[in-house]
Design an enzyme around this catalytic site. Structure first.
Site, PDB file in Angstrom:
ATOM      1  N   ASN A 353     136.467 106.038 -14.365  1.00 60.52           N
ATOM      2  CA  ASN A 353     135.758 105.830 -13.099  1.00 60.52           C
ATOM      3  C   ASN A 353     134.317 106.361 -13.107  1.00 60.52           C
ATOM      4  OD1 ASN A 353     136.749 108.434 -13.162  1.00 60.52           O
ATOM      5  ND2 ASN A 353     137.086 108.529 -10.953  1.00 60.52           N
ATOM      6  N   PRO A 377     136.077 108.394 -24.729  1.00 60.56           N
ATOM      7  CA  PRO A 377     136.042 107.778 -23.395  1.00 60.56           C
ATOM      8  C   PRO A 377     137.281 106.915 -23.193  1.00 60.56           C
ATOM      9  CG  PRO A 377     134.486 106.676 -24.890  1.00 60.56           C
ATOM     10  CD  PRO A 377     135.157 107.764 -25.684  1.00 60.56           C
ATOM     11  N   THR A 432     149.457 111.649 -17.750  1.00 63.37           N
ATOM     12  CA  THR A 432     148.700 111.877 -18.980  1.00 63.37           C
ATOM     13  C   THR A 432     148.462 113.379 -19.166  1.00 63.37           C
ATOM     14  OG1 THR A 432     147.585 109.795 -18.548  1.00 63.37           O
ATOM     15  CG2 THR A 432     146.631 111.171 -20.253  1.00 63.37           C
ATOM     16  N   GLU A 450     141.854 117.717 -15.336  1.00 62.48           N
ATOM     17  CA  GLU A 450     141.320 117.212 -14.059  1.00 62.48           C
ATOM     18  C   GLU A 450     142.112 115.952 -13.732  1.00 62.48           C
ATOM     19  OE1 GLU A 450     139.270 118.675 -12.212  1.00 62.48           O
ATOM     20  OE2 GLU A 450     138.295 120.132 -13.511  1.00 62.48           O
ATOM     21  N   CYS A 484     138.721 110.447  -7.794  1.00 60.85           N
ATOM     22  CA  CYS A 484     139.930 111.279  -7.821  1.00 60.85           C
ATOM     23  C   CYS A 484     140.081 112.138  -6.568  1.00 60.85           C
ATOM     24  CB  CYS A 484     139.910 112.166  -9.054  1.00 60.85           C
ATOM     25  SG  CYS A 484     138.376 113.085  -9.196  1.00 60.85           S
ATOM     26  N   GLU A 585     149.048 108.106  -5.085  1.00 58.56           N
ATOM     27  CA  GLU A 585     147.633 107.847  -5.383  1.00 58.56           C
ATOM     28  C   GLU A 585     147.454 106.360  -5.665  1.00 58.56           C
ATOM     29  OE1 GLU A 585     145.817 109.147  -9.132  1.00 58.56           O
ATOM     30  OE2 GLU A 585     144.098 109.846  -7.990  1.00 58.56           O
ATOM     31  N   GLU A 662     135.886 122.542 -13.770  1.00 51.05           N
ATOM     32  CA  GLU A 662     134.644 122.094 -14.379  1.00 51.05           C
ATOM     33  C   GLU A 662     133.522 122.552 -13.462  1.00 51.05           C
ATOM     34  OE1 GLU A 662     135.419 117.789 -15.113  1.00 51.05           O
ATOM     35  OE2 GLU A 662     135.664 118.483 -17.186  1.00 51.05           O
TER      36      GLU A 662
HETATM   37  P1  NDP Z   1     144.572 107.920 -17.699  1.00 55.50           P
HETATM   38  O1  NDP Z   1     145.366 109.165 -17.549  1.00 55.50           O
HETATM   39  O2  NDP Z   1     145.290 106.640 -17.860  1.00 55.50           O
HETATM   40  O3  NDP Z   1     143.596 108.037 -18.964  1.00 55.50           O
HETATM   41  C1  NDP Z   1     142.682 109.115 -19.109  1.00 55.50           C
HETATM   42  C2  NDP Z   1     142.275 109.222 -20.571  1.00 55.50           C
HETATM   43  O4  NDP Z   1     143.365 109.752 -21.343  1.00 55.50           O
HETATM   44  C3  NDP Z   1     141.915 107.894 -21.221  1.00 55.50           C
HETATM   45  O5  NDP Z   1     140.849 108.117 -22.127  1.00 55.50           O
HETATM   46  C4  NDP Z   1     143.194 107.531 -21.941  1.00 55.50           C
HETATM   47  O6  NDP Z   1     142.970 106.634 -23.005  1.00 55.50           O
HETATM   48  C5  NDP Z   1     143.644 108.890 -22.443  1.00 55.50           C
HETATM   49  N1  NDP Z   1     145.072 109.036 -22.722  1.00 55.50           N
HETATM   50  C6  NDP Z   1     146.112 108.372 -22.167  1.00 55.50           C
HETATM   51  N2  NDP Z   1     147.294 108.840 -22.641  1.00 55.50           N
HETATM   52  C7  NDP Z   1     146.988 109.846 -23.505  1.00 55.50           C
HETATM   53  C8  NDP Z   1     147.759 110.748 -24.319  1.00 55.50           C
HETATM   54  N3  NDP Z   1     149.097 110.720 -24.323  1.00 55.50           N
HETATM   55  N4  NDP Z   1     147.101 111.650 -25.085  1.00 55.50           N
HETATM   56  C9  NDP Z   1     145.758 111.724 -25.079  1.00 55.50           C
HETATM   57  N5  NDP Z   1     144.967 110.893 -24.340  1.00 55.50           N
HETATM   58  C10 NDP Z   1     145.564 109.975 -23.560  1.00 55.50           C
HETATM   59  O7  NDP Z   1     143.591 107.901 -16.437  1.00 55.50           O
HETATM   60  P2  NDP Z   1     142.630 106.729 -15.961  1.00 55.50           P
HETATM   61  O8  NDP Z   1     141.631 106.462 -17.026  1.00 55.50           O
HETATM   62  O9  NDP Z   1     143.491 105.611 -15.470  1.00 55.50           O
HETATM   63  O10 NDP Z   1     141.865 107.401 -14.735  1.00 55.50           O
HETATM   64  C11 NDP Z   1     142.350 107.431 -13.430  1.00 55.50           C
HETATM   65  C12 NDP Z   1     142.999 108.775 -13.141  1.00 55.50           C
HETATM   66  O11 NDP Z   1     142.086 109.818 -13.432  1.00 55.50           O
HETATM   67  C13 NDP Z   1     143.363 108.925 -11.671  1.00 55.50           C
HETATM   68  O12 NDP Z   1     144.631 109.521 -11.544  1.00 55.50           O
HETATM   69  C14 NDP Z   1     142.294 109.873 -11.160  1.00 55.50           C
HETATM   70  O13 NDP Z   1     142.683 110.609 -10.030  1.00 55.50           O
HETATM   71  C15 NDP Z   1     142.052 110.735 -12.349  1.00 55.50           C
HETATM   72  N6  NDP Z   1     140.737 111.370 -12.256  1.00 55.50           N
HETATM   73  C16 NDP Z   1     140.680 112.721 -12.031  1.00 55.50           C
HETATM   74  C17 NDP Z   1     139.453 113.345 -11.858  1.00 55.50           C
HETATM   75  C18 NDP Z   1     139.368 114.813 -11.612  1.00 55.50           C
HETATM   76  O14 NDP Z   1     138.303 115.366 -11.849  1.00 55.50           O
HETATM   77  N7  NDP Z   1     140.410 115.489 -11.149  1.00 55.50           N
HETATM   78  C19 NDP Z   1     138.201 112.578 -11.891  1.00 55.50           C
HETATM   79  C20 NDP Z   1     138.379 111.187 -12.188  1.00 55.50           C
HETATM   80  C21 NDP Z   1     139.616 110.605 -12.346  1.00 55.50           C
HETATM   81  P3  NDP Z   1     142.838 105.040 -22.715  1.00 55.50           P
HETATM   82  O15 NDP Z   1     142.677 104.825 -21.276  1.00 55.50           O
HETATM   83  O16 NDP Z   1     141.660 104.640 -23.463  1.00 55.50           O
HETATM   84  O17 NDP Z   1     144.095 104.469 -23.240  1.00 55.50           O
END
Ligand code: NDP
Length: 688
Positions: A353, A377, A432, A450, A484, A585, A662
């Site tokens: 995002n 990323p 995740t 996060e 988020c 969510e 952070e």
């Molecule tokens: P995901 O959890 O799907 O993915 C986050 C990252 O983790 C991606 O780079 C993904 O790779 C990677 N990933 C996924 N599975 C694993 C694993 N088992 N081991 C290591 N890395 C892994 O989140 P989204 O990208 O869908 O983002 C949305 C979510 O993020 C929402 O729940 C939102 O609330 C949260 N968020 C939280 C924030 C905060 O600061 N608290 C800020 C912004 C978002 P890939 O996608 O490339 O497969």
């Protein structure tokens, strides 16, 4: 302008979706026999004739509902399959998608059960079921063929499919009391691993959830395309980083970190400050890149995404020089001191995002503290982190100090598993976060997580209503709701709710949805088709559960927007705390308005969630503002504002929303380790 008459998703499509959701609810509650056209019509508040108009008869409606459920699991399986490249990972993708928590709940399960009872008697249902079964078996068999002998692949595929069905059926027959998605997946995983070990298969074990051991490399040379979610245009091809690339990156990072940590903090600070300047000087180029990659309006990325990254580098550039330990007086014969030292090589894993901002929020404190960082990323937004790597090099950072690796979860897991990486900072979903923490435990890495949220915003009757409406808009519709910390549960005191809603809806209807590259556009696209369907599914569920849409509630397909994934900003009224749209969510432009009367009561309701990322209060009563905020279970709070995140303030969540912080000085704690030193000033008094 976003107003009801300019939305172009056909009303029929919306109505169909809603009737299908109502049917699923009905099947779950009263079963197949009890679900009649008249009953569906009554639940949906429409005439039976209208239901017949859309679906002809009960069979047509049930077929549409069954298709919708099967399509949903099918698309989840495909999404997971896209993220893995190894045969073992593909088997796991089928298991994880079929037994995911959202499939494994009473409502969805109840509907499947009703269908299963009819599959043998209704030809249309039987066709859907057999197509779905054939696909599942074929993915399993083809994956197993790469691991075991052909006859075993055939029988093992059938066994896995039967176990998925069996686990699921047992949960359903227990009235969902024994339904536990995590244990079900763990059981299937253990079964598959046991069988593969028994047959001597070379199990690659990649792409699985937390129960997995060492991850394997994605296939060499695997590539994926990144698209512009507003237009569908392919922006570029990206090569996935496998074991070899990750190992090479870590080796380079180890070398670079030694050079970097040997610099004075003032030298490091100067390079970080130059990075901030370069980010600002390239604001336009980076904002355009970010808008194309994410679908967010250029009017946002021009002022927030790059700027907040630059602010972060500037802040930590300054703070680098104030990093210090403590002197501890131990009497005349000794003293002690602590040194705040870097961790070494650390990894960042980002969500889609705020791709550049997330990379900056992780890299700046990590580098200020003398670490090297490897960053992955999200695969949906791979480009801007690479620009940050270039900019850091241009600013004078040693080669290897910040490197980007690309790929899906498998590549992320290579980082989490790597022995020479000392910490993982993840921004992503709760699931995740749990998987990463569990993987990181094997090498005892520290983690900053996060994660997601479902935050409350409480508007008291003494608040300035216009400000509160502005806060609610910022808390729900920025970045098309993909933030988020969004406060998607807006609690409004009963006496001002009508006035609040009237102003809110007027302003939402005036929001401009359109081409994200147009500076006038205020609402852009969602990140992907799959995510858009998830959001639309929640909207349909909200309607079906009895919430009332005041505005929005549909996909926007007007003109060129049909090529992208646009959803109108949506406001639900008449919400209850137990509705899915209020509990889960959604991560899209969907606001749920709830009313309250009593302060004590609203605090309890606001806290009644497993999340704890953020919260907000609007009130002009100074003491009430602080009193209520003190009792809200959230890591990041606002009084009389929402979603402003200055770098000086720590950001992060409590409960399932995360660990660690952070930004602010707090981030330094998470990128350093303490060394305690005892210094003797006299003779050593030994008893030997
Ligand atoms: P995901 O959890 O799907 O993915 C986050 C990252 O983790 C991606 O780079 C993904 O790779 C990677 N990933 C996924 N599975 C694993 C694993 N088992 N081991 C290591 N890395 C892994 O989140 P989204 O990208 O869908 O983002 C949305 C979510 O993020 C929402 O729940 C939102 O609330 C949260 N968020 C939280 C924030 C905060 O600061 N608290 C800020 C912004 C978002 P890939 O996608 O490339 O497969």
């Amino acid at each position: 302008m976003v107003s009801a008459d300019t939305y172009s998703e056909p009303i029929e499509e919306m109505r169909r979706r809603e009737l299908v959701e109502v049917t699923i609810d009905s099947l779950a509650e009263v079963g197949f026999v009890g679900t009649t056209l008249a009953q569906i019509a009554a639940r949906a508040g429409v005439s039976p004739g209208l239901v017949a108009h859309y679906f002809d008869d009960k069979d047509g409606l049930l077929e549409a509902a069954f298709r919708s459920l099967a399509r949903r699991v099918g698309s989840q399986v495909r999404a997971r399959l896209r993220q893995v490249a190894t045969p073992r990972g593909r088997i796991q993708a089928v298991i994880d998608a079929n037994l995911a928590p959202e499939e494994f709940d009473q409502r969805t399960g109840g509907a499947w059960l009703a269908f299963w009872g009819q599959v043998l008697h209704v030809e249309r249902l039987e066709r859907i079921q057999s197509v779905y079964q054939r696909r599942t078996l074929s993915v399993l068999r083809n994956s197993l063929l790469k691991l075991v002998a052909p006859d075993e692949a055939q029988s093992l595929a059938a066994m896995i499919a039967a176990m998925i069905d069996g686990v699921w059926l047992r949960a359903a027959l227990s009235g969902w009391r024994e339904a536990d998605s995590e244990s079900a997946r763990a059981m299937l995983t253990a079964f598959v691993d046991g069988r593969l070990a028994h047959s001597g298969a070379k199990s690659d074990r990649a792409g699985k959830a937390a129960v997995d051991a060492a991850p394997a490399s994605p296939a060499p040379g695997q590539r994926f395309s990144s698209i512009n979610p507003a237009t569908g245009e392919i922006l570029g091809q990206v090569t996935v980083s496998g074991v070899a690339q990750v190992n090479a990156a870590v080796a380079a990072a180890v070398q670079a970190q030694t050079i970097w940590a040997a610099k004075t903090s003032a030298e490091r600070g100067r390079i970080l400050r130059r990075t901030a300047d370069l980010l600002r000087s390239r604001n336009e180029e980076l904002a355009v890149l970010e808008t194309k990659d994410t679908g967010k309006p250029i009017q946002e990325t021009r002022v927030v995404d790059v700027a907040s990254g630059a602010d972060c580098f500037e802040y930590f550039a300054g703070i680098a020089q104030s990093l210090s330990g403590e002197h501890i007086d131990l009497g005349p014969q000794a003293f002690g001191y602590t040194r705040r030292e870097p961790l070494g090589v650390v990894a960042g894993i980002g969500a889609w995002n705020y791709p550049l901002q997330i990379a900056c929020w992780k890299a700046a404190p990590a580098l200020a503290c003398g670490n090297a960082m490897i960053f992955k990323p999200a695969e949906l937004t791979p480009f801007s982190a690479v620009k940050l790597q270039e900019i850091l090099a241009e600013a004078g950072a040693p080669a290897g100090i910040f490197q980007v690796v690309q790929g899906f979860a498998e590549t992320g897991r290579l980082l989490t598993a790597h022995r020479d990486i000392r910490k993982i900072s993840l921004t992503g979903e709760v699931g995740t976060g749990k998987a990463v923490m569990s993987d990181a435990a094997r090498t005892l890495k520290s983690v900053t997580l996060e994660l997601g949220g479902k935050s409350p915003l409480i508007v008291f009757d003494d608040a300035n209503i216009d400000n509160a409406v502005s806060g609610a808009l910022l808390a729900n519709f920025y970045s098309s709701g993909q933030v988020c910390s969004n406060a998607t549960r807006v609690f409004v005191r009963r006496s001002i709710k009508a006035a609040f809603l009237e102003r809110l809806v007027r302003r939402v209807n005036a929001m401009r949805i359109g081409d994200p590259m147009n500076p006038e556009t205020q609402v852009g696209a969602l990140i992907s088709e799959e995510h858009m369907n998830k959001v639309l599914g929640y909207i349909a569920r909200g309607r079906a559960e009895g919430a009332r849409i005041l505005t929005g509630g549909m996909r926007v397909t007007r003109g060129e927007l049909a090529k992208g994934f646009f959803v109108a900003p949506t406001v639900f009224d008449d919400c209850r705390d137990d509705m899915a749209i209020v509990r889960e969510e959604i991560f899209g432009p969907v606001m749920a308005v709830l009313e309250f009367e009593d302060e004590e009561d609203v605090i309890g309701r606001a806290n009644a969630t497993e999340f704890g990322l953020a919260a907000g209060v609007f009130t002009n009563d100074l003491t009430r503002g602080h009193r209520v905020i003190a009792r809200l279970q959230a890591g990041t709070c606002w009084i009389n504002h929402y979603n402003v995140t200055p770098v000086e303030l720590p950001f992060g969540g409590v409960k399932l929303s995360g660990l660690g912080r952070e930004n602010g000085r707090a981030a330094l704690e998470h990128y350093t380790q303490l060394k305690s030193v005892y210094v003797a000033m006299g003779n050593v008094d030994a008893p030997y």
